[in-house]
Design a protein around this motif. Structure first.
Motif, PDB file in Angstrom:
ATOM      1  N   HIS A  50       0.806  -1.217   0.000  1.00 58.86           N
ATOM      2  CA  HIS A  50       0.000   0.000   0.000  1.00 58.86           C
ATOM      3  C   HIS A  50       0.837   1.265   0.000  1.00 58.86           C
ATOM      4  N   THR A  51       2.164   1.132   0.199  1.00 56.93           N
ATOM      5  CA  THR A  51       3.020   2.319   0.201  1.00 56.93           C
ATOM      6  C   THR A  51       3.863   2.432  -1.055  1.00 56.93           C
ATOM      7  N   VAL A  52       3.770   1.457  -1.948  1.00 58.57           N
ATOM      8  CA  VAL A  52       4.588   1.490  -3.163  1.00 58.57           C
ATOM      9  C   VAL A  52       4.071   2.582  -4.097  1.00 58.57           C
ATOM     10  N   PRO A  53       4.892   3.594  -4.412  1.00 59.58           N
ATOM     11  CA  PRO A  53       4.426   4.671  -5.278  1.00 59.58           C
ATOM     12  C   PRO A  53       4.419   4.254  -6.733  1.00 59.58           C
ATOM     13  N   ALA A  54       3.692   4.976  -7.535  1.00 58.66           N
ATOM     14  CA  ALA A  54       3.625   4.674  -8.956  1.00 58.66           C
ATOM     15  C   ALA A  54       4.894   5.136  -9.640  1.00 58.66           C
ATOM     16  N   TYR A  55       5.234   4.459 -10.720  1.00 53.50           N
ATOM     17  CA  TYR A  55       6.326   4.914 -11.557  1.00 53.50           C
ATOM     18  C   TYR A  55       5.790   4.990 -12.973  1.00 53.50           C
ATOM     19  N   VAL A  56       6.511   5.632 -13.841  1.00 52.04           N
ATOM     20  CA  VAL A  56       6.024   5.851 -15.190  1.00 52.04           C
ATOM     21  C   VAL A  56       7.033   5.342 -16.193  1.00 52.04           C
ATOM     22  N   PRO A  64       8.572  17.034 -21.461  1.00 53.19           N
ATOM     23  CA  PRO A  64       9.429  17.157 -20.284  1.00 53.19           C
ATOM     24  C   PRO A  64       8.743  17.899 -19.158  1.00 53.19           C
ATOM     25  N   ALA A  65       9.056  17.478 -17.927  1.00 50.39           N
ATOM     26  CA  ALA A  65       8.467  18.141 -16.767  1.00 50.39           C
ATOM     27  C   ALA A  65       9.508  18.393 -15.686  1.00 50.39           C
ATOM     28  N   ILE A  66      10.790  18.415 -16.062  1.00 50.54           N
ATOM     29  CA  ILE A  66      11.849  18.667 -15.094  1.00 50.54           C
ATOM     30  C   ILE A  66      11.756  20.104 -14.609  1.00 50.54           C
ATOM     31  N   ASP A  67      11.907  20.281 -13.322  1.00 55.98           N
ATOM     32  CA  ASP A  67      11.936  21.623 -12.754  1.00 55.98           C
ATOM     33  C   ASP A  67      13.230  22.310 -13.184  1.00 55.98           C
ATOM     34  N   PRO A  68      13.144  23.386 -13.974  1.00 61.50           N
ATOM     35  CA  PRO A  68      14.354  24.012 -14.509  1.00 61.50           C
ATOM     36  C   PRO A  68      15.004  24.991 -13.538  1.00 61.50           C
ATOM     37  N   LEU A 151      17.303   2.757 -18.618  1.00 63.62           N
ATOM     38  CA  LEU A 151      17.567   4.189 -18.768  1.00 63.62           C
ATOM     39  C   LEU A 151      16.300   4.932 -19.173  1.00 63.62           C
ATOM     40  N   GLY A 152      15.475   4.290 -19.983  1.00 62.09           N
ATOM     41  CA  GLY A 152      14.212   4.916 -20.373  1.00 62.09           C
ATOM     42  C   GLY A 152      13.304   5.148 -19.178  1.00 62.09           C
ATOM     43  N   VAL A 153      13.213   4.160 -18.290  1.00 59.99           N
ATOM     44  CA  VAL A 153      12.384   4.303 -17.091  1.00 59.99           C
ATOM     45  C   VAL A 153      12.952   5.398 -16.186  1.00 59.99           C
ATOM     46  N   LEU A 154      14.278   5.425 -16.022  1.00 58.93           N
ATOM     47  CA  LEU A 154      14.900   6.458 -15.189  1.00 58.93           C
ATOM     48  C   LEU A 154      14.681   7.845 -15.783  1.00 58.93           C
ATOM     49  N   ARG A 155      14.839   7.975 -17.089  1.00 58.26           N
ATOM     50  CA  ARG A 155      14.590   9.267 -17.747  1.00 58.26           C
ATOM     51  C   ARG A 155      13.159   9.721 -17.531  1.00 58.26           C
ATOM     52  N   ALA A 156      12.229   8.790 -17.691  1.00 60.20           N
ATOM     53  CA  ALA A 156      10.821   9.139 -17.564  1.00 60.20           C
ATOM     54  C   ALA A 156      10.501   9.644 -16.164  1.00 60.20           C
ATOM     55  N   ASN A 157      11.052   8.998 -15.154  1.00 64.06           N
ATOM     56  CA  ASN A 157      10.757   9.405 -13.780  1.00 64.06           C
ATOM     57  C   ASN A 157      11.430  10.716 -13.403  1.00 64.06           C
ATOM     58  N   VAL A 158      12.592  10.984 -13.998  1.00 64.89           N
ATOM     59  CA  VAL A 158      13.212  12.296 -13.804  1.00 64.89           C
ATOM     60  C   VAL A 158      12.358  13.376 -14.443  1.00 64.89           C
ATOM     61  N   ALA A 160       9.217  13.322 -15.121  1.00 66.57           N
ATOM     62  CA  ALA A 160       7.925  13.459 -14.445  1.00 66.57           C
ATOM     63  C   ALA A 160       8.063  14.042 -13.046  1.00 66.57           C
ATOM     64  N   GLY A 161       9.297  14.169 -12.562  1.00 68.47           N
ATOM     65  CA  GLY A 161       9.489  14.689 -11.218  1.00 68.47           C
ATOM     66  C   GLY A 161       9.209  13.682 -10.123  1.00 68.47           C
ATOM     67  N   THR A 162       9.140  12.391 -10.476  1.00 68.06           N
ATOM     68  CA  THR A 162       8.859  11.354  -9.473  1.00 68.06           C
ATOM     69  C   THR A 162      10.052  11.154  -8.560  1.00 68.06           C
ATOM     70  N   VAL A 163      11.206  10.875  -9.138  1.00 68.18           N
ATOM     71  CA  VAL A 163      12.459  10.710  -8.385  1.00 68.18           C
ATOM     72  C   VAL A 163      13.581  11.328  -9.209  1.00 68.18           C
ATOM     73  N   ARG A 164      14.330  12.245  -8.627  1.00 69.48           N
ATOM     74  CA  ARG A 164      15.499  12.788  -9.330  1.00 69.48           C
ATOM     75  C   ARG A 164      16.628  11.779  -9.214  1.00 69.48           C
ATOM     76  N   THR A 165      17.009  11.202 -10.327  1.00 65.97           N
ATOM     77  CA  THR A 165      17.944  10.089 -10.345  1.00 65.97           C
ATOM     78  C   THR A 165      19.108  10.392 -11.271  1.00 65.97           C
ATOM     79  N   LEU A 166      20.286   9.887 -10.895  1.00 61.80           N
ATOM     80  CA  LEU A 166      21.473  10.056 -11.725  1.00 61.80           C
ATOM     81  C   LEU A 166      22.183   8.719 -11.874  1.00 61.80           C
ATOM     82  N   PRO A 167      22.080   8.068 -13.042  1.00 64.36           N
ATOM     83  CA  PRO A 167      22.818   6.825 -13.278  1.00 64.36           C
ATOM     84  C   PRO A 167      24.255   7.116 -13.694  1.00 64.36           C
TER      85      PRO A 167
END
Length: 234
Positions: A50-56, A64-68, A151-158, A160-167
């Motif tokens: 019940h705590t697992v958040p959605a990912y995209v 793009p929806a990155i906070d600039p 990488l596509g999943v990581l890009r999408a979540n960055v 969308a502002g879900t998780v800021r990630t850096l591979p």
């Protein structure tokens, strides 16, 4: 040809058609089962359902929806980059450079996970993103390599502002061990990654992680350039 022979031919044709139909039906059934088996599960060890958040995925994004915006913390990290520890490994792609004006990725007070296996599975990347979202910090992932889909999943979540990630791609095992030691975590082997076993001791931290496409600069947690705490990795 006698009527009897026509009957034999009709039976043979009908039998062949039934065999072909059965083969095609079985092939479709096997394909459907394989496709279902490859779908990532939302059941993640250590995180209640019940705590697992959605990912995209990238297909779910329209733009793009990155906070600039640029934060003062990011600017301060860049100002102290020359005194930080260095690693000969950069961002996996330019899409992760959130400070495009400087050609840099800048993460403030991130968690750091160092993997001893390539990150290629849907389930594994989903688990990392879900746990990172729960922990509420940006995430640096250091691994030998990353799959294109990952990488596509990581890009999408960055985006969308879900998780800021850096591979960070770092193939050298000794350098990955140094990265783990620098940030206070430990390398995660393939078995633990596949099982979702990510105890608190596996998570490293730092005050800041800066990267371009070739190198990384790491500001060690709780240390600053003024107290001589920066560490250089030879």
């Amino acid at each position: 040809m006698s009527a009897g022979w026509w009957g034999v031919v009709a039976v043979a044709v009908l039998g062949t058609a039934l065999v072909v139909y059965g083969w095609a039906h079985d092939r479709r059934r096997v394909r459907a089962a394989l496709a279902k088996a490859k779908q990532p599960t939302r059941s993640i060890p250590g995180v209640p359902d019940h705590t697992v958040p959605a990912y995209v995925t990238e297909d779910e994004l329209t733009g793009p929806a990155i906070d600039p915006s640029v934060t003062s913390d990011e600017s301060d990290l860049i100002a102290h980059r020359d005194a930080a520890a260095t690693l000969p490994a950069g961002a996996a792609e330019g899409a992760f450079l959130n400070r495009a004006d400087r050609g840099l990725a800048v993460l403030v007070r991130p968690d750091v996970l160092v993997l001893d296996a390539d990150l290629v599975g849907d389930r594994e990347v989903t688990a990392l993103l879900s746990l990172a979202k729960t922990r509420g910090r940006p995430l640096v992932i250091v691994a030998p390599d990353f799959g294109d889909r990952t990488l596509g999943v990581l890009r999408a979540n960055v985006r969308a502002g879900t998780v800021r990630t850096l591979p960070i791609v770092l193939a050298d095992a000794a350098a990955r061990r140094r990265a783990a030691a620098l940030t206070g975590g430990r390398p995660i082997d393939e078995a633990d990654l596949l099982s979702g076993w990510l105890p608190e001791t596996a998570w490293g931290r730092c005050d800041g992680w800066i990267a371009d496409l070739d190198d990384s600069w790491v500001l060690v947690e709780g240390r600053s350039t003024s107290d001589g705490g920066a560490v250089t990795l030879d």
